[in-house]
Design an enzyme around this catalytic site. Structure first.
Site, mmCIF file in Angstrom:
data_model
loop_
_atom_site.group_PDB
_atom_site.id
_atom_site.type_symbol
_atom_site.label_atom_id
_atom_site.label_comp_id
_atom_site.label_asym_id
_atom_site.label_seq_id
_atom_site.Cartn_x
_atom_site.Cartn_y
_atom_site.Cartn_z
ATOM 1 N N CYS A 93 1.224 -7.942 -4.058
ATOM 2 C CA CYS A 93 2.140 -7.305 -4.999
ATOM 3 C C CYS A 93 2.445 -8.169 -6.216
ATOM 4 O O CYS A 93 2.616 -7.633 -7.316
ATOM 5 C CB CYS A 93 3.393 -6.854 -4.265
ATOM 6 S SG CYS A 93 2.993 -5.470 -3.163
ATOM 7 N N ASP A 100 9.373 -8.062 -4.344
ATOM 8 C CA ASP A 100 9.373 -7.743 -2.896
ATOM 9 C C ASP A 100 9.870 -8.879 -1.991
ATOM 10 O O ASP A 100 9.230 -9.195 -0.976
ATOM 11 C CB ASP A 100 7.961 -7.320 -2.439
ATOM 12 C CG ASP A 100 7.452 -6.072 -3.160
ATOM 13 O OD1 ASP A 100 8.170 -5.544 -4.023
ATOM 14 O OD2 ASP A 100 6.326 -5.636 -2.850
ATOM 15 N N HIS A 124 6.017 -1.391 7.574
ATOM 16 C CA HIS A 124 6.856 -2.392 6.896
ATOM 17 C C HIS A 124 7.676 -1.721 5.804
ATOM 18 O O HIS A 124 7.286 -0.685 5.270
ATOM 19 C CB HIS A 124 5.991 -3.505 6.280
ATOM 20 C CG HIS A 124 5.091 -3.009 5.185
ATOM 21 N ND1 HIS A 124 3.875 -2.406 5.435
ATOM 22 C CD2 HIS A 124 5.256 -2.976 3.834
ATOM 23 C CE1 HIS A 124 3.335 -2.042 4.295
ATOM 24 N NE2 HIS A 124 4.136 -2.360 3.301
ATOM 25 N N HIS A 146 8.951 2.329 1.583
ATOM 26 C CA HIS A 146 8.045 3.351 2.110
ATOM 27 C C HIS A 146 8.749 4.352 3.020
ATOM 28 O O HIS A 146 9.602 3.967 3.841
ATOM 29 C CB HIS A 146 6.952 2.693 2.964
ATOM 30 C CG HIS A 146 6.051 1.755 2.213
ATOM 31 N ND1 HIS A 146 5.379 2.107 1.074
ATOM 32 C CD2 HIS A 146 5.684 0.458 2.468
ATOM 33 C CE1 HIS A 146 4.644 1.082 0.657
ATOM 34 N NE2 HIS A 146 4.821 0.064 1.473
ATOM 35 N N LYS A 204 9.081 1.110 -5.153
ATOM 36 C CA LYS A 204 7.682 1.558 -5.231
ATOM 37 C C LYS A 204 7.170 1.844 -3.832
ATOM 38 O O LYS A 204 7.765 1.390 -2.843
ATOM 39 C CB LYS A 204 6.836 0.476 -5.905
ATOM 40 C CG LYS A 204 6.829 -0.830 -5.120
ATOM 41 C CD LYS A 204 6.173 -1.940 -5.896
ATOM 42 C CE LYS A 204 6.149 -3.217 -5.105
ATOM 43 N NZ LYS A 204 5.298 -3.155 -3.906
ATOM 44 N N ASP A 250 9.567 -2.827 -2.132
ATOM 45 C CA ASP A 250 8.613 -1.966 -1.434
ATOM 46 C C ASP A 250 9.467 -1.028 -0.576
ATOM 47 O O ASP A 250 10.314 -1.495 0.203
ATOM 48 C CB ASP A 250 7.718 -2.869 -0.562
ATOM 49 C CG ASP A 250 6.304 -2.350 -0.400
ATOM 50 O OD1 ASP A 250 5.772 -1.709 -1.322
ATOM 51 O OD2 ASP A 250 5.703 -2.607 0.679
#
Ligand code: VGL
Ligand code: ZN
Length: 198
Positions: free
Chosen positions: A151, A8, A81, A48, A106, A46
Site C-alpha cells: 500500500c 494503513d 484483514h 474491507h 479504501k 484499509d
C-alpha cells in the site's frame, strides 16, 4: 507545501494482527516524531467488507497468498484483514492521531482491491485524495506506514502519476517481503521518487 501520508497503520498489519508486517510496530515512535514536521497529516485506512474478494476465505480451494484472476486483474489472496468495524481495522492505539486532518478509506468495494490510497487497483475509482491534497495546496507528499511493498508503494506510485513530488520515508515503513520491496524501490526510483533514510 508538504503533506505526510500515513498509510494503513492498522492493528491487522501489526504484530498480533491477521496480516502482520514483520517489525511493523517498530515504525510507530518515528511516525509520531515525524508528524509535527508537516503542515498537513493525512491517513489512509484499509476498510474491507467481510465478503471482500481479496480474502482467501471467499475462494474455497485457493490458499492464502496464492494468486487468482479477479475480474481481469491479478489478485493475491490475503487472510481476512481490516474488516469494517472490527478491532483489526482500527489504527494502532500507539499512533498519535491528533494531527490527522483527514482519513481516506479504501478497499470498500467487495469486487476490487485497493492498495493505493488514491485509486483502486484497476484505476477505476478515485478516493478523492489527490484532489483533496491539491485543494490544500500540497505539492509534495512524504509517505510512510504499511506495507512498504504494497500500500505504501502503490500510494507513492499514484502520487507521482498525479504530479506530486514524492519522498519515501524508508525508516518509517516495513515490507511484507524484502524482495518485493527491492523491486518496488527500483520502480519508484525510476519514476523520480526520493528516498529518505530517516
Ligand atoms: C495491504 C495487502 C492487502 C497494505 C492491504 O496495507 O499494504 N496489503 N491489503
Ligand atoms: Zn487490504
Amino acid at each position: 507545501m508538504k503533506a505526510l501520508l500515513l498509510i494503513d497503520i492498522q492493528l491487522d498489519f501489526l504484530p498480533g494482527g491477521s496480516l502482520a508486517v514483520p517489525g511493523g510496530h517498530e515504525i510507530l515512535p518515528l511516525v509520531n516524531q515525524l508528524q509535527p514536521r508537516y503542515e498537513l497529516v493525512v491517513a489512509t485506512q484499509d476498510w474491507h467488507p467481510a465478503n471482500h474478494q481479496s480474502f482467501a476465505s471467499q475462494h474455497p480451494g485457493h490458499p492464502v497468498f496464492s494468486q487468482i484472476d479477479l475480474h481481469g486483474l491479478p489478485q493475491t489472496l490475503w487472510p481476512d484483514h481490516c474488516v469494517q468495524g472490527t478491532p483489526g481495522a482500527e489504527f494502532s492505539p500507539q499512533l498519535d492521531q491528533h494531527r490527522i486532518e483527514a482519513i481516506f478509506r479504501k478497499g470498500t468495494s467487495p469486487e476490487i482491491d485497493s492498495y493505493s490510497g488514491f485509486f483502486d487497483n484497476g484505476h477505476r475509482k478515485s478516493t478523492g485524495l489527490a484532489d483533496y491534497l491539491r485543494g490544500r495546496g500540497v505539492q509534495e507528499v512524504h509517505v510512510c506506514g504499511l506495507a512498504a511493498d504494497y500500500c505504501v508503494y502503490f500510494s507513492a506510485l499514484d502520487a507521482l502519476q498525479e504530479g506530486f513530488a514524492v519522498v519515501f520515508l524508508e525508516a518509517a515503513t516495513r515490507a511484507i517481503s524484502p524482495e518485493g520491496y527491492q523491486q518496488a524501490r527500483r520502480q519508484l526510483e525510476q519514476r523520480g521518487a526520493q528516498f529518505a533514510a530517516e
